[in-house]
Design a protein around this motif. Structure first.
Motif, PDB file in Angstrom:
ATOM      1  N   SER A   7      -3.014 -21.754   5.556  1.00  0.00           N
ATOM      2  CA  SER A   7      -1.716 -21.979   6.202  1.00  0.00           C
ATOM      3  C   SER A   7      -1.590 -21.150   7.484  1.00  0.00           C
ATOM      4  O   SER A   7      -1.053 -21.618   8.486  1.00  0.00           O
ATOM      5  CB  SER A   7      -0.577 -21.632   5.237  1.00  0.00           C
ATOM      6  OG  SER A   7      -0.597 -20.262   4.902  1.00  0.00           O
ATOM      7  N   LYS A   8      -2.118 -19.911   7.461  1.00  0.00           N
ATOM      8  CA  LYS A   8      -2.082 -19.073   8.664  1.00  0.00           C
ATOM      9  C   LYS A   8      -2.956 -19.654   9.765  1.00  0.00           C
ATOM     10  O   LYS A   8      -2.574 -19.672  10.944  1.00  0.00           O
ATOM     11  CB  LYS A   8      -2.526 -17.651   8.323  1.00  0.00           C
ATOM     12  CG  LYS A   8      -1.531 -16.875   7.463  1.00  0.00           C
ATOM     13  CD  LYS A   8      -2.044 -15.477   7.180  1.00  0.00           C
ATOM     14  CE  LYS A   8      -1.041 -14.702   6.321  1.00  0.00           C
ATOM     15  NZ  LYS A   8      -1.538 -13.336   5.983  1.00  0.00           N
ATOM     16  N   TYR A  10      -3.733 -22.757  10.109  1.00  0.00           N
ATOM     17  CA  TYR A  10      -3.044 -23.972  10.555  1.00  0.00           C
ATOM     18  C   TYR A  10      -1.941 -23.637  11.565  1.00  0.00           C
ATOM     19  O   TYR A  10      -1.813 -24.298  12.609  1.00  0.00           O
ATOM     20  CB  TYR A  10      -2.473 -24.693   9.337  1.00  0.00           C
ATOM     21  CG  TYR A  10      -1.703 -25.945   9.654  1.00  0.00           C
ATOM     22  CD1 TYR A  10      -2.352 -27.074  10.135  1.00  0.00           C
ATOM     23  CD2 TYR A  10      -0.322 -26.001   9.469  1.00  0.00           C
ATOM     24  CE1 TYR A  10      -1.652 -28.229  10.432  1.00  0.00           C
ATOM     25  CE2 TYR A  10       0.395 -27.150   9.760  1.00  0.00           C
ATOM     26  CZ  TYR A  10      -0.282 -28.262  10.236  1.00  0.00           C
ATOM     27  OH  TYR A  10       0.418 -29.395  10.535  1.00  0.00           O
ATOM     28  N   MET A  11      -1.171 -22.596  11.282  1.00  0.00           N
ATOM     29  CA  MET A  11      -0.111 -22.193  12.207  1.00  0.00           C
ATOM     30  C   MET A  11      -0.683 -21.684  13.526  1.00  0.00           C
ATOM     31  O   MET A  11      -0.143 -21.970  14.605  1.00  0.00           O
ATOM     32  CB  MET A  11       0.755 -21.108  11.561  1.00  0.00           C
ATOM     33  CG  MET A  11       1.616 -21.594  10.398  1.00  0.00           C
ATOM     34  SD  MET A  11       2.749 -22.904  10.892  1.00  0.00           S
ATOM     35  CE  MET A  11       3.752 -22.026  12.092  1.00  0.00           C
ATOM     36  N   LEU A  13      -3.484 -22.611  14.913  1.00  0.00           N
ATOM     37  CA  LEU A  13      -3.965 -23.778  15.654  1.00  0.00           C
ATOM     38  C   LEU A  13      -2.809 -24.533  16.311  1.00  0.00           C
ATOM     39  O   LEU A  13      -2.925 -24.999  17.446  1.00  0.00           O
ATOM     40  CB  LEU A  13      -4.738 -24.714  14.718  1.00  0.00           C
ATOM     41  CG  LEU A  13      -6.097 -24.202  14.234  1.00  0.00           C
ATOM     42  CD1 LEU A  13      -6.708 -25.166  13.217  1.00  0.00           C
ATOM     43  CD2 LEU A  13      -7.044 -24.014  15.407  1.00  0.00           C
ATOM     44  N   ILE A  14      -1.686 -24.638  15.589  1.00  0.00           N
ATOM     45  CA  ILE A  14      -0.520 -25.329  16.148  1.00  0.00           C
ATOM     46  C   ILE A  14      -0.003 -24.591  17.380  1.00  0.00           C
ATOM     47  O   ILE A  14       0.257 -25.204  18.428  1.00  0.00           O
ATOM     48  CB  ILE A  14       0.590 -25.458  15.086  1.00  0.00           C
ATOM     49  CG1 ILE A  14       0.180 -26.476  14.020  1.00  0.00           C
ATOM     50  CG2 ILE A  14       1.915 -25.877  15.722  1.00  0.00           C
ATOM     51  CD1 ILE A  14       1.153 -26.610  12.887  1.00  0.00           C
ATOM     52  N   PHE A  15       0.132 -23.268  17.276  1.00  0.00           N
ATOM     53  CA  PHE A  15       0.649 -22.497  18.407  1.00  0.00           C
ATOM     54  C   PHE A  15      -0.343 -22.471  19.571  1.00  0.00           C
ATOM     55  O   PHE A  15       0.068 -22.454  20.737  1.00  0.00           O
ATOM     56  CB  PHE A  15       1.002 -21.079  17.969  1.00  0.00           C
ATOM     57  CG  PHE A  15       2.329 -20.986  17.267  1.00  0.00           C
ATOM     58  CD1 PHE A  15       3.514 -21.029  17.994  1.00  0.00           C
ATOM     59  CD2 PHE A  15       2.403 -20.882  15.881  1.00  0.00           C
ATOM     60  CE1 PHE A  15       4.740 -20.956  17.363  1.00  0.00           C
ATOM     61  CE2 PHE A  15       3.624 -20.811  15.235  1.00  0.00           C
ATOM     62  CZ  PHE A  15       4.803 -20.849  15.974  1.00  0.00           C
ATOM     63  N   PHE A  17      -2.311 -24.981  20.288  1.00  0.00           N
ATOM     64  CA  PHE A  17      -2.163 -26.316  20.870  1.00  0.00           C
ATOM     65  C   PHE A  17      -0.914 -26.388  21.748  1.00  0.00           C
ATOM     66  O   PHE A  17      -0.905 -27.065  22.787  1.00  0.00           O
ATOM     67  CB  PHE A  17      -2.081 -27.352  19.748  1.00  0.00           C
ATOM     68  CG  PHE A  17      -1.981 -28.768  20.238  1.00  0.00           C
ATOM     69  CD1 PHE A  17      -3.094 -29.436  20.715  1.00  0.00           C
ATOM     70  CD2 PHE A  17      -0.759 -29.427  20.235  1.00  0.00           C
ATOM     71  CE1 PHE A  17      -2.997 -30.736  21.178  1.00  0.00           C
ATOM     72  CE2 PHE A  17      -0.657 -30.730  20.690  1.00  0.00           C
ATOM     73  CZ  PHE A  17      -1.775 -31.386  21.163  1.00  0.00           C
ATOM     74  N   LEU A  18       0.150 -25.688  21.349  1.00  0.00           N
ATOM     75  CA  LEU A  18       1.400 -25.728  22.096  1.00  0.00           C
ATOM     76  C   LEU A  18       1.365 -24.864  23.351  1.00  0.00           C
ATOM     77  O   LEU A  18       1.850 -25.268  24.422  1.00  0.00           O
ATOM     78  CB  LEU A  18       2.556 -25.273  21.192  1.00  0.00           C
ATOM     79  CG  LEU A  18       2.994 -26.237  20.088  1.00  0.00           C
ATOM     80  CD1 LEU A  18       4.029 -25.569  19.191  1.00  0.00           C
ATOM     81  CD2 LEU A  18       3.565 -27.524  20.675  1.00  0.00           C
ATOM     82  N   TYR A  19       0.807 -23.655  23.232  1.00  0.00           N
ATOM     83  CA  TYR A  19       0.954 -22.670  24.300  1.00  0.00           C
ATOM     84  C   TYR A  19      -0.311 -22.408  25.105  1.00  0.00           C
ATOM     85  O   TYR A  19      -0.226 -21.792  26.174  1.00  0.00           O
ATOM     86  CB  TYR A  19       1.465 -21.351  23.711  1.00  0.00           C
ATOM     87  CG  TYR A  19       2.868 -21.467  23.182  1.00  0.00           C
ATOM     88  CD1 TYR A  19       3.951 -21.605  24.045  1.00  0.00           C
ATOM     89  CD2 TYR A  19       3.120 -21.479  21.805  1.00  0.00           C
ATOM     90  CE1 TYR A  19       5.238 -21.729  23.566  1.00  0.00           C
ATOM     91  CE2 TYR A  19       4.403 -21.607  21.318  1.00  0.00           C
ATOM     92  CZ  TYR A  19       5.456 -21.729  22.207  1.00  0.00           C
ATOM     93  OH  TYR A  19       6.740 -21.862  21.725  1.00  0.00           O
TER      94      TYR A  19
END
Length: 263
Positions: A7-8, A10-11, A13-15, A17-19
């Motif tokens: 889960s960490k 995954y988070m 990777l999301i951030f 991708f965003l920033y």
């Protein structure tokens, strides 16, 4: 343990991708080379050239004026509309809220073309048509931000203030306005955000000689984005980040004040 680690990751990777694209843009704004893959050294030349460029500054001022005026007008109209909708009966309220959601679900290109056809029928495209278009598509965002605050108001408080001798205007500003103010402010900020980065509706409703940042960047895509635009985007990002930090700081400060006052 494995699930927490995944889960960490995954988070993260999301951030990323965003920033990460924003971080690359900020780095390129200090790159002493027009190449996006070659680092030519640190420089502030693009920031100096940004403020010396009449074309970019003109588009920037036009964008800011359209954004501020349309956000302010749409906030006033949207707040008044939300108050009127909240006073309706259940069936009428459902119909009006359904009509309010249509522009949000509609594609921007459809809204832009339809507004362009309407404006061309009655007037020439120009600054006024862009303003009217931005006000039109900003109003639903304000309504949907104010409505939850109106729905959460204590029932019959406004009527009780009138029964005690308060005028309608005084009762509104003392009873209703303080409770809906956060919704009005968030609607204003959302209207500013939507208006600032809009392209489709602006492109179809603007006249000749009028350029905003979004339409100017679109015209630059064939030749390549100027490094000055990286600098301008960095400044806008830092301003938005600063405003966000200030708003969050104030929201954290208010509960602390309330706890002190209670003590």
């Amino acid at each position: 343990m494995v699930k927490k680690s995944l889960s960490k990751i995954y988070m993260v990777l999301i951030f990323l991708f965003l920033y990460l694209p924003i971080a690359v843009l900020i780095v390129l704004s200090f790159n002493n080379s027009k190449s996006r893959v070659h680092w030519g050294g640190f420089t502030l030349d693009w920031y100096r050239e940004l403020f010396q460029s009449e074309t970019i500054m003109s588009a920037f001022y036009t964008t800011l004026s359209i954004t501020l005026i349309s956000a302010l007008v749409s906030t006033i109209i949207g707040t008044m509309a939300a108050i009127g909708i909240s006073a309706m009966r259940k069936k009428g309220k459902a119909i009006m809220l359904g009509a309010t959601n249509i522009p949000l679900l509609n594609a921007d290109i459809v809204t832009g073309i339809s507004l362009m056809l309407l404006f061309v029928r009655f007037t020439n495209l120009g600054m006024s048509t862009v303003l009217l278009a931005h006000i039109t598509f900003n109003i639903p965002y304000v309504i949907l931000n104010v409505m939850p605050k109106l729905n959460g108001l204590p029932q019959h408080t406004y009527e009780a203030a009138l029964d005690l001798g308060a005028t309608p205007a005084y009762a509104f500003y003392k009873i209703v306005w303080p409770d809906i103010l956060p919704g009005v402010f968030s609607g204003f900020l959302m209207a500013m955000t939507m208006s600032l980065d809009d392209f489709s509706i602006t492109y179809f409703t603007k006249g000749a000689g009028i350029n905003t940042l979004s339409t100017m960047i679109y015209t630059q895509l064939r030749k390549g984005i100027l490094p000055e635009m990286y600098a301008l985007s960095t400044i806008l990002f830092l301003i938005a980040l600063l405003l966000l930090l200030l708003i969050n700081y104030r929201s954290l400060e208010h509960p602390a004040r309330h706890r002190k006052e209670r003590k």
